[in-house]
Design a protein around this motif. Sequence first.
Motif, PDB file in Angstrom:
ATOM      1  N   GLU A   1     -11.950  48.165  34.723  1.00 11.31           N
ATOM      2  CA  GLU A   1     -10.544  48.524  34.609  1.00 11.31           C
ATOM      3  C   GLU A   1      -9.871  48.363  35.963  1.00 11.31           C
ATOM      4  N   HIS A   2      -8.694  47.726  35.960  1.00  5.38           N
ATOM      5  CA  HIS A   2      -7.878  47.570  37.162  1.00  5.38           C
ATOM      6  C   HIS A   2      -8.661  46.979  38.333  1.00  5.38           C
ATOM      7  N   GLY A   3      -9.479  45.975  38.053  1.00 10.14           N
ATOM      8  CA  GLY A   3     -10.198  45.275  39.105  1.00 10.14           C
ATOM      9  C   GLY A   3     -11.479  45.936  39.558  1.00 10.14           C
TER      10      GLY A   3
ATOM     11  N   GLY B   1     -23.086  37.251  36.272  1.00 10.62           N
ATOM     12  CA  GLY B   1     -21.858  36.974  35.555  1.00 10.62           C
ATOM     13  C   GLY B   1     -20.613  37.393  36.310  1.00 10.62           C
ATOM     14  N   LEU B   2     -20.688  38.526  36.986  1.00  8.20           N
ATOM     15  CA  LEU B   2     -19.529  39.021  37.726  1.00  8.20           C
ATOM     16  C   LEU B   2     -19.172  38.146  38.921  1.00  8.20           C
ATOM     17  N   LYS B   3     -20.130  37.423  39.455  1.00  4.14           N
ATOM     18  CA  LYS B   3     -19.854  36.553  40.604  1.00  4.14           C
ATOM     19  C   LYS B   3     -18.681  35.615  40.340  1.00  4.14           C
ATOM     20  N   ASP B   4     -18.554  35.183  39.110  1.00  3.79           N
ATOM     21  CA  ASP B   4     -17.530  34.187  38.770  1.00  3.79           C
ATOM     22  C   ASP B   4     -16.328  34.801  38.060  1.00  3.79           C
ATOM     23  N   ASP B   5     -16.184  36.118  38.140  1.00  6.03           N
ATOM     24  CA  ASP B   5     -15.066  36.790  37.477  1.00  6.03           C
ATOM     25  C   ASP B   5     -14.039  37.232  38.515  1.00  6.03           C
ATOM     26  N   PRO B   6     -12.954  36.483  38.701  1.00  2.24           N
ATOM     27  CA  PRO B   6     -11.969  36.836  39.733  1.00  2.24           C
ATOM     28  C   PRO B   6     -11.182  38.100  39.420  1.00  2.24           C
TER      29      PRO B   6
ATOM     30  N   GLN C   1     -22.944  39.557  46.620  1.00  6.66           N
ATOM     31  CA  GLN C   1     -21.846  39.552  45.650  1.00  6.66           C
ATOM     32  C   GLN C   1     -20.525  39.265  46.358  1.00  6.66           C
ATOM     33  N   PRO C   2     -19.629  38.484  45.758  1.00  3.92           N
ATOM     34  CA  PRO C   2     -18.306  38.281  46.353  1.00  3.92           C
ATOM     35  C   PRO C   2     -17.448  39.537  46.288  1.00  3.92           C
TER      36      PRO C   2
ATOM     37  N   ASP D   1      -4.172  39.451  47.435  1.00  2.00           N
ATOM     38  CA  ASP D   1      -5.109  38.349  47.204  1.00  2.00           C
ATOM     39  C   ASP D   1      -5.599  37.767  48.532  1.00  2.00           C
ATOM     40  N   GLY D   2      -6.883  37.520  48.596  1.00  2.00           N
ATOM     41  CA  GLY D   2      -7.476  36.864  49.759  1.00  2.00           C
ATOM     42  C   GLY D   2      -8.019  37.798  50.814  1.00  2.00           C
ATOM     43  N   VAL D   3      -7.611  39.077  50.801  1.00  2.00           N
ATOM     44  CA  VAL D   3      -8.036  39.995  51.870  1.00  2.00           C
ATOM     45  C   VAL D   3      -9.529  40.299  51.762  1.00  2.00           C
ATOM     46  N   ILE D   4      -9.991  40.634  50.559  1.00  2.00           N
ATOM     47  CA  ILE D   4     -11.418  40.953  50.393  1.00  2.00           C
ATOM     48  C   ILE D   4     -12.270  39.751  50.768  1.00  2.00           C
ATOM     49  N   GLU D   5     -11.887  38.568  50.262  1.00  2.00           N
ATOM     50  CA  GLU D   5     -12.651  37.355  50.556  1.00  2.00           C
ATOM     51  C   GLU D   5     -12.684  37.077  52.052  1.00  2.00           C
ATOM     52  N   ALA D   6     -11.549  37.273  52.730  1.00  2.00           N
ATOM     53  CA  ALA D   6     -11.495  37.010  54.165  1.00  2.00           C
ATOM     54  C   ALA D   6     -12.370  37.999  54.939  1.00  2.00           C
ATOM     55  N   ALA D   7     -12.329  39.270  54.543  1.00  2.00           N
ATOM     56  CA  ALA D   7     -13.128  40.283  55.238  1.00  2.00           C
ATOM     57  C   ALA D   7     -14.621  40.016  55.057  1.00  2.00           C
ATOM     58  N   LYS D   8     -15.028  39.688  53.833  1.00  2.00           N
ATOM     59  CA  LYS D   8     -16.446  39.442  53.603  1.00  2.00           C
ATOM     60  C   LYS D   8     -16.892  38.132  54.251  1.00  2.00           C
TER      61      LYS D   8
END
Length: 303
Positions: free
Chosen positions: A40-42, A70-75, A129-130, A238-245
């Motif tokens: 729920e809600h991301g 499966g979750l790896k590919d769930d944006p 995990q992403p 968008d993009g903040v989590i990906e950039a931090a990791k």
Amino acid sequence: MNIVVPSPTVGMHRKPTCPAVTNGELMTNDAYSTLHVSSEHGVARIVLDNPPVNALGTTMMRELRTVLTGLKDDPSVRVIVFSSADPEFFIAHVDMHIGEETDALRELAASAPAGVNVFQAIGELIRHQPQVTIVKLAGKARGGGAEFVAAADMAFAAIETAGLGQIEALMGIVPGGGGTQYLRDRVGRNRALEVILTADLFDAGTAASYGWINRALPADELDEYVDRIARDVAALPDGVIEAAKSALPADDFKEGLRRENDAWASTVSLPAAQHLISGGLQSGAQTPAGERDLEGLMRSIAR
């Protein structure tokens, strides 16, 4: 009882046979026997539920791999929160009967990434995990359970009730699911040796002061605090989590995991380990009563 695990290190990876995500939605809980999954809600919430003490067995490992792959590919999912249906035990440890499940272990080994054993594969999946992974720890996590906690990006624990321990030395073995590497990364070599060689159960306050977990909180504040962290992180632009990791990637423990597996394999088949693990089961390990003071139980067998 023979608990030797066959051929834990493999060299090939394949996708799980049952996807965790269908048309952007998580599979229903009917798909799993040891997990409850919702989103729920991301924020995806994975509740571990394998009575009587949430031992980490082959079924739970397979189901965790299915969900996480499966979750790896769930944006649409940006945060994953792990908790337990049992307030006393997050994951007690790896199932002491697991060596008897040779077919299931071979199946898990065949789908594990190259260079890691079936136990290390779970921690490495969590670490890579992403999404941001968070453990909410209300009860005890020993052995493979403590490795699971250390593999997550963040962990928060109830100061009155949570406990962490690498119990393996009292079973005549060493951690074999990434614990040696994750601990050294989190707490330093000296404290990692303390944790592994004393095999004590560490309270949440001490674990937080060592850096093993992020923070110890009053039990009645744990749910609200973790929920707030999860919601706030999931709501970032968008993009903040990906950039931090990306800026703070999971360390490469490939060589260390190989050394760990060699060390574990050199001890798990020894008569002392067989005697201690078999004796532990006969004396009440993997029952709620026996697990409440597993350290005392195992030390009584070793005397």
